[in-house]
Design a protein around this motif. Structure first.
Motif, PDB file in Angstrom:
ATOM      1  N   LEU A   1      -2.402   3.215  10.057  1.00  0.00           N
ATOM      2  CA  LEU A   1      -1.711   4.127  10.977  1.00  0.00           C
ATOM      3  C   LEU A   1      -0.620   3.412  11.758  1.00  0.00           C
ATOM      4  CD1 LEU A   1      -4.691   6.247  12.390  1.00  0.00           C
ATOM      5  CD2 LEU A   1      -3.105   6.809  10.521  1.00  0.00           C
ATOM      6  N   ARG A   2      -0.885   2.176  12.145  1.00  0.00           N
ATOM      7  CA  ARG A   2       0.129   1.399  12.882  1.00  0.00           C
ATOM      8  C   ARG A   2       1.381   1.212  12.030  1.00  0.00           C
ATOM      9  NH1 ARG A   2       0.132  -4.695  13.997  1.00  0.00           N
ATOM     10  NH2 ARG A   2      -1.741  -4.696  12.713  1.00  0.00           N
ATOM     11  N   TYR A   3       1.166   0.971  10.758  1.00  0.00           N
ATOM     12  CA  TYR A   3       2.308   0.808   9.849  1.00  0.00           C
ATOM     13  C   TYR A   3       3.141   2.080   9.798  1.00  0.00           C
ATOM     14  CZ  TYR A   3       4.891   0.907   5.474  1.00  0.00           C
ATOM     15  OH  TYR A   3       5.878   1.061   4.547  1.00  0.00           O
ATOM     16  N   TYR A   4       2.484   3.237   9.596  1.00  0.00           N
ATOM     17  CA  TYR A   4       3.243   4.475   9.430  1.00  0.00           C
ATOM     18  C   TYR A   4       3.958   4.889  10.714  1.00  0.00           C
ATOM     19  CZ  TYR A   4       1.402   5.065   4.766  1.00  0.00           C
ATOM     20  OH  TYR A   4       1.123   4.883   3.428  1.00  0.00           O
ATOM     21  N   ALA A   5       3.397   4.556  11.866  1.00  0.00           N
ATOM     22  CA  ALA A   5       4.091   4.842  13.128  1.00  0.00           C
ATOM     23  C   ALA A   5       5.374   4.018  13.228  1.00  0.00           C
ATOM     24  CB  ALA A   5       3.164   4.536  14.308  1.00  0.00           C
ATOM     25  N   ALA A   6       5.271   2.723  12.895  1.00  0.00           N
ATOM     26  CA  ALA A   6       6.453   1.862  12.932  1.00  0.00           C
ATOM     27  C   ALA A   6       7.470   2.287  11.878  1.00  0.00           C
ATOM     28  CB  ALA A   6       6.039   0.409  12.710  1.00  0.00           C
ATOM     29  N   PHE A   7       6.988   2.619  10.690  1.00  0.00           N
ATOM     30  CA  PHE A   7       7.849   3.075   9.606  1.00  0.00           C
ATOM     31  C   PHE A   7       8.670   4.286  10.046  1.00  0.00           C
ATOM     32  CE2 PHE A   7       8.195   6.422   6.395  1.00  0.00           C
ATOM     33  CZ  PHE A   7       8.984   5.816   5.424  1.00  0.00           C
ATOM     34  N   CYS A   8       8.007   5.265  10.618  1.00  0.00           N
ATOM     35  CA  CYS A   8       8.676   6.504  11.012  1.00  0.00           C
ATOM     36  C   CYS A   8       9.717   6.250  12.098  1.00  0.00           C
ATOM     37  CB  CYS A   8       7.644   7.522  11.481  1.00  0.00           C
ATOM     38  SG  CYS A   8       8.327   9.172  11.798  1.00  0.00           S
ATOM     39  N   TRP A   9       9.296   5.582  13.160  1.00  0.00           N
ATOM     40  CA  TRP A   9      10.196   5.345  14.290  1.00  0.00           C
ATOM     41  C   TRP A   9      11.423   4.536  13.862  1.00  0.00           C
ATOM     42  CZ3 TRP A   9      11.334   6.945  19.001  1.00  0.00           C
ATOM     43  CH2 TRP A   9      12.124   6.124  19.807  1.00  0.00           C
ATOM     44  N   CYS A  10      11.211   3.449  13.142  1.00  0.00           N
ATOM     45  CA  CYS A  10      12.312   2.546  12.792  1.00  0.00           C
ATOM     46  C   CYS A  10      13.238   3.161  11.747  1.00  0.00           C
ATOM     47  CB  CYS A  10      11.765   1.209  12.308  1.00  0.00           C
ATOM     48  SG  CYS A  10      10.831   0.315  13.575  1.00  0.00           S
ATOM     49  N   ASN A  11      12.699   4.006  10.861  1.00  0.00           N
ATOM     50  CA  ASN A  11      13.566   4.714   9.928  1.00  0.00           C
ATOM     51  C   ASN A  11      14.537   5.616  10.672  1.00  0.00           C
ATOM     52  OD1 ASN A  11      13.330   5.073   6.659  1.00  0.00           O
ATOM     53  ND2 ASN A  11      11.553   3.998   7.520  1.00  0.00           N
TER      54      ASN A  11
ATOM     55  N   HIS B   1       0.836  -1.206   0.000  1.00  0.00           N
ATOM     56  CA  HIS B   1       0.000   0.000   0.000  1.00  0.00           C
ATOM     57  C   HIS B   1       0.871   1.256   0.000  1.00  0.00           C
ATOM     58  CE1 HIS B   1      -3.171   2.832   1.150  1.00  0.00           C
ATOM     59  NE2 HIS B   1      -2.352   3.265   2.094  1.00  0.00           N
ATOM     60  N   HIS B   2       1.907   1.266   0.836  1.00  0.00           N
ATOM     61  CA  HIS B   2       2.795   2.424   0.911  1.00  0.00           C
ATOM     62  C   HIS B   2       3.512   2.644  -0.415  1.00  0.00           C
ATOM     63  CE1 HIS B   2       6.301   4.574   3.210  1.00  0.00           C
ATOM     64  NE2 HIS B   2       5.651   5.378   2.404  1.00  0.00           N
TER      65      HIS B   2
END
Length: 270
Positions: free
Chosen positions: A250-260, A130-131
């Motif tokens: 939203l859960r995906y984008y939170a993890a994406f941001c933090w882990c990046n 999706h992203h």
């Protein structure tokens, strides 16, 4: 004017890719490329055996990483054009020929096929797809399915210190040199994911962030704006998800941001 795939060598870096490799290589074989060179990254599965079964020439990168693997494959090619292909890509029957024709006729120095990402059935695979389908990075030039002049590629070269993000670093230098790069809107290839669990997504996030960190470290203040990319992508993706009534992402984008940003910190310090 037609441009022959007989003037193209496909270079495919691969490491433990036995599940992804068959469809990738079969599509390349059917496209009529002059040769397929698989550069193995010390695989422990059937990657090398499968590559031989599909008629590819197999080289080893001796564990030196993806940028070196691509360079090794290009150096060992003998055609005017090289096609850099990741194992998670599947070209259509005329995709390679169409991509080469577009590159030559439109005067590009390097041209990547458009990506249509597919993932699932797990949440993280679906979220990654999706992203990729909705994010702005869909239109960023990279190296997953890219045709380029062999001598030009060897002249530009890769920075082997980048174990991830080498495509960003290469794009940066090519643009600074005035070269024309783009993502095709005519040729679209299937882009798959090797897994769809959180561990796979986490690895992707950390590698992407590490590449950004190394870019900032190498280019200093000129690369500092790259630090904004993960946050900008997360905010945009979250906003689009809410606007479309899809809060599950939203859960995906939170993890994406933090882990990046975890990866970015590693890239700055390594």
């Amino acid at each position: 004017m037609d441009h022959s795939t007989a003037d193209v060598t496909a270079v495919v870096p691969a490491r433990n890719a036995e599940r992804m490799l068959p469809r990738c290589l079969e599509a390349l074989r059917q496209s009529g490329v002059a040769e397929i060179i698989v550069v193995d990254g010390c695989s422990t599965d059937r990657t090398v055996a499968l590559a031989h079964e599909f008629g590819a020439r197999v080289l080893s990168d001796e564990g030196r990483g993806l940028p070196w693997a691509r360079t090794l494959g290009v150096r060992n090619s003998s055609t005017r054009w090289v096609l850099l292909v990741d194992t998670d890509v599947v070209f259509g029957p005329t995709g390679v020929a169409d991509l080469l024709t577009e590159l030559v006729e439109d005067g590009y120095d390097a041209l990547q096929a458009g990506l249509e990402s597919v993932g699932g059935p797990g949440y993280w695979g679906q979220a990654l797809a999706h992203h990729h389908r909705t994010g702005r990075s869909r239109n960023w030039f990279g190296l997953v399915a890219t045709v380029v002049d062999r001598d030009l590629m060897l002249g530009v070269g890769f920075d082997d210190s980048f174990k991830s993000g080498e495509d960003i670093e290469l794009r940066w230098r090519m643009r600074q040199s005035g070269m024309r790069t783009a993502v095709s809107r005519r040729v679209v290839v299937e882009h798959r994911f090797a897994a769809d669990d959180f561990d796979f997504a986490l690895d992707q996030f950390l590698m992407d962030g590490t590449g950004l960190g190394r870019m900032i470290r190498k280019h200093g203040w000129r690369g500092a704006r790259l630090a904004l990319l993960p946050a900008a992508a997360a905010v945009r993706g979250s906003a689009l998800s809410l606007a479309k009534g899809q809060p599950r992402w939203l859960r995906y984008y939170a993890a994406f941001c933090w882990c990046n940003y975890v990866g970015l910190a590693r890239g700055l310090s390594s």
